[in-house]
Design a protein around this motif. Sequence first.
Motif, PDB file in Angstrom:
ATOM      1  N   PRO A  22     -10.887   2.694   5.098  1.00  0.00           N
ATOM      2  CA  PRO A  22     -10.389   2.247   3.787  1.00  0.00           C
ATOM      3  C   PRO A  22     -10.151   0.734   3.787  1.00  0.00           C
ATOM      4  O   PRO A  22      -9.890   0.134   4.824  1.00  0.00           O
ATOM      5  CB  PRO A  22      -9.059   2.997   3.635  1.00  0.00           C
ATOM      6  CG  PRO A  22      -8.630   3.307   5.020  1.00  0.00           C
ATOM      7  CD  PRO A  22      -9.887   3.496   5.810  1.00  0.00           C
ATOM      8  N   GLU A  26      -6.703  -0.110  -0.575  1.00  0.00           N
ATOM      9  CA  GLU A  26      -6.619   1.356  -0.589  1.00  0.00           C
ATOM     10  C   GLU A  26      -5.526   1.837   0.359  1.00  0.00           C
ATOM     11  O   GLU A  26      -4.790   2.779   0.053  1.00  0.00           O
ATOM     12  CB  GLU A  26      -7.962   1.972  -0.188  1.00  0.00           C
ATOM     13  CG  GLU A  26      -9.062   1.781  -1.199  1.00  0.00           C
ATOM     14  CD  GLU A  26     -10.412   2.224  -0.673  1.00  0.00           C
ATOM     15  OE1 GLU A  26     -11.286   2.516  -1.503  1.00  0.00           O
ATOM     16  OE2 GLU A  26     -10.606   2.267   0.561  1.00  0.00           O
ATOM     17  N   ASN A  29      -2.159   1.246  -1.295  1.00  0.00           N
ATOM     18  CA  ASN A  29      -1.913   2.235  -2.349  1.00  0.00           C
ATOM     19  C   ASN A  29      -1.513   3.579  -1.747  1.00  0.00           C
ATOM     20  O   ASN A  29      -0.591   4.245  -2.246  1.00  0.00           O
ATOM     21  CB  ASN A  29      -3.143   2.402  -3.235  1.00  0.00           C
ATOM     22  CG  ASN A  29      -3.400   1.195  -4.105  1.00  0.00           C
ATOM     23  OD1 ASN A  29      -2.501   0.394  -4.365  1.00  0.00           O
ATOM     24  ND2 ASN A  29      -4.633   1.036  -4.547  1.00  0.00           N
ATOM     25  N   SER A  30      -2.181   3.984  -0.688  1.00  0.00           N
ATOM     26  CA  SER A  30      -1.846   5.253  -0.040  1.00  0.00           C
ATOM     27  C   SER A  30      -0.446   5.205   0.564  1.00  0.00           C
ATOM     28  O   SER A  30       0.306   6.184   0.486  1.00  0.00           O
ATOM     29  CB  SER A  30      -2.863   5.571   1.053  1.00  0.00           C
ATOM     30  OG  SER A  30      -4.136   5.764   0.492  1.00  0.00           O
ATOM     31  N   VAL A  33       2.086   5.650  -2.207  1.00  0.00           N
ATOM     32  CA  VAL A  33       2.132   7.050  -2.647  1.00  0.00           C
ATOM     33  C   VAL A  33       2.932   7.892  -1.658  1.00  0.00           C
ATOM     34  O   VAL A  33       3.787   8.707  -2.051  1.00  0.00           O
ATOM     35  CB  VAL A  33       0.701   7.621  -2.829  1.00  0.00           C
ATOM     36  CG1 VAL A  33       0.727   9.119  -3.009  1.00  0.00           C
ATOM     37  CG2 VAL A  33       0.016   6.955  -4.000  1.00  0.00           C
ATOM     38  N   VAL A  34       2.711   7.698  -0.371  1.00  0.00           N
ATOM     39  CA  VAL A  34       3.433   8.454   0.657  1.00  0.00           C
ATOM     40  C   VAL A  34       4.923   8.122   0.622  1.00  0.00           C
ATOM     41  O   VAL A  34       5.776   9.003   0.714  1.00  0.00           O
ATOM     42  CB  VAL A  34       2.835   8.186   2.054  1.00  0.00           C
ATOM     43  CG1 VAL A  34       3.725   8.737   3.145  1.00  0.00           C
ATOM     44  CG2 VAL A  34       1.447   8.795   2.148  1.00  0.00           C
TER      45      VAL A  34
END
Length: 71
Positions: A22, A26, A29-30, A33-34
């Motif tokens: 990634p 990216e 962003n992940s 989210v986590v």
Amino acid sequence: MSKFGNYCKESYDELVHKVSWPTFKELQNSAVVVAVAALIFAIVIFIMDYVCGVQGGVWKGILGLIYELIG
């Protein structure tokens, strides 16, 4: 070449040439989210613990309630 050496060579080749990594954006962003999901879960568990665990001013929590029911 030994089996282990062959395994290492093939693993390196796969990691360098076949895996799609990634981008940094990216990955950021992940991670966000986590972190948000973990915060939501922590808040929900805290609320469940508070609702089920406060009896007579003593903080027992969900595990304390389960241990009391078992024992």
